[in-house]
Scaffold this active site. Structure first.
Site: not given
Ligand SMILES: Cc1ncc(COP(=O)(O)O)c(C=O)c1O
Length: 409
Positions: A126, A198, A221-222, A368
């Protein structure tokens, strides 16, 4: 023959996680396959945030730093996150954003390997990971960045005796491919370097075990449903806690913050990685969600995640053969996401959203779909695959209204 909708209903009836769906407030008529970006709202969150605002803040005011445990939120919340990554109490601190935690971990790790000046990074990671490494390399001294590509064949070549640390994501944000954390960490350690993971796309989706990793970080938050901009977290291996330094040495990480001494002295343990005042309202939302996670068996989550992603792939294999799968077919080698490559991926995602199926698009051509096992049903997967196949077969994405890019894709 692919699984029918009726068979999916039967799978839902036997699902050991089925009762968790009731914990979430999901808008009617949509299949939400974006829990890998922003998790759904837990039903208990609004009440918890309201209590923090109205009672802890509105009534008790500043006393709540003591009485409501506000001061300790980074540690108490970190301790609740720890079991989700295979860590123990006192090893995880919740706070900041993932990007800031990456900077803190990199800056703490580099001095632990004096005489080594190379940071290994992955160009497929990312982008914020690479951006932060660039900033850290410039700010902290004469460090060089050595890039590898995914998968990691080039890792061993890159791992010379000049390498101080390696920063990688366990799960690739575009393809959903998952790395074997223990094996990669062992390769990195064999070369004398430190390993920083990560875990943004892993936490709450895989049965994560930080194992021998030196540092790890991730967002909440995912899959963890902590809410937009929820606090991130940093893990510091116990063996480094004495020597590791927080370069953002603020008062919340001081050994005696209320002595208001003129100079910085680090607190013991992971607390030294705190910097400034915690966003208390965001911690309230995250803690409401963590109440749910306390009752979750991560092996069941992983098993369902693999079943849901396999079902989606099988259905599309049959309904729209020829679509280019970007995610590994082996369930053991992927996270909780399925991605395809399509030259018109962006309008495809927009047309699909108009039919109630929410996924997203990542450059250059990835569509995705994230599968959050706590609130997704097998029938949802069936409906989503059917809708995607229809959008593609009828070329519904060709409508020009789907071409215009929104700010967030
Ligand atoms: C692997 C990874 N790291 C970091 C981030 C984001 O960092 P931050 O929480 O600082 O916005 C994301 C966001 O999706 C991500 O996928």
């Amino acid at each position: 023959m692919a699984t029918s909708r009726t068979e999916c209903q039967a799978l839902d009836a036997q699902d050991p996680l089925r009762s968790f769906r009731e914990e979430f407030s999901l808008p009617p008529g949509i299949v939400y396959l974006l829990g890998n970006s922003l998790g759904a709202l837990p039903r208990r969150t609004p009440e918890r945030v309201a209590r923090t605002v109205e009672t802890e803040w509105g009534v008790h005011l500043g006393a709540s730093w003591n009485t409501a445990g506000w001061w300790d939120l980074p540690q108490t919340t970190g301790d609740r996150l720890a079991p989700l990554i295979g860590a123990g109490p006192g090893q995880v601190l919740a706070g900041d954003s993932t990007s800031v935690c990456i900077f803190k971990a990199v800056a703490a790790a580099l001095p632990l390997r004096p005489g080594r000046n190379v940071i290994i990074s992955d160009l497929d990671n990312f982008p914020t990971d690479r951006y932060v490494v660039e900033g850290a390399a410039q700010a902290l001294g004469a460090y060089e960045i050595r890039d590898i590509g995914s998968p990691d064949e080039s890792l061993d070549e890159a791992l010379g005796d000049d390498v101080a640390l390696v920063l990688l994501s366990q799960v690739d944000y575009r393809t959903g491919a998952a790395r074997d954390m223990a094996a990669v960490t062992a390769r990195v350690h064999a070369a004398g370097a430190l390993m920083i993971w990560d875990l943004c796309h892993s936490t709450g989706a895989l049965n994560v075990d930080v194992g021998d990793a030196d540092f790890a970080l991730g967002c909440t938050y995912k899959y963890l449903n902590g809410g937009p901009g929820a606090p991130a977290y940093i893990y510091v291996a116990p063996r480094h806690q004495e020597a590791a330094r927080n370069v953002l040495s603020g008062w919340h990480g001081h050994a005696a913050p209320f002595a208001f001494e003129s100079h910085y002295r680090p607190a013991d343990g992971v607390r030294r990685f705190a910097s400034g005042s915690p966003p208390v309202l965001s911690y309230a939302a995250l803690n409401a969600s963590l109440d749910i996670w306390e009752g979750v068996d991560m092996s069941e989550v992983r098993a369902k995640s693999q079943a849901l992603t396999s079902l989606f792939i099988e259905l599309l294999d049959e309904l729209h053969p020829g679509l280019t799968l970007a995610t590994p077919r082996d369930p053991g080698r992927r996270g909780s996401q399925v991605s395809y490559r399509h030259p018109d991926g962006y309008p495809v995602i927009r047309a699909l959203a108009d039919r109630g199926v929410v996924g997203d698009f990542r450059e250059p051509d990835f569509i995705r779909f994230g599968f959050a096992p706590l609130y997704l049903r097998y029938v949802d997967v069936h409906d989503a695959a059917t809708a995607l196949a229809e959008v593609l077969a009828k070329e519904l994405w060709r409508d020009e209204k789907y071409a215009r890019r929104l700010t967030v894709t």
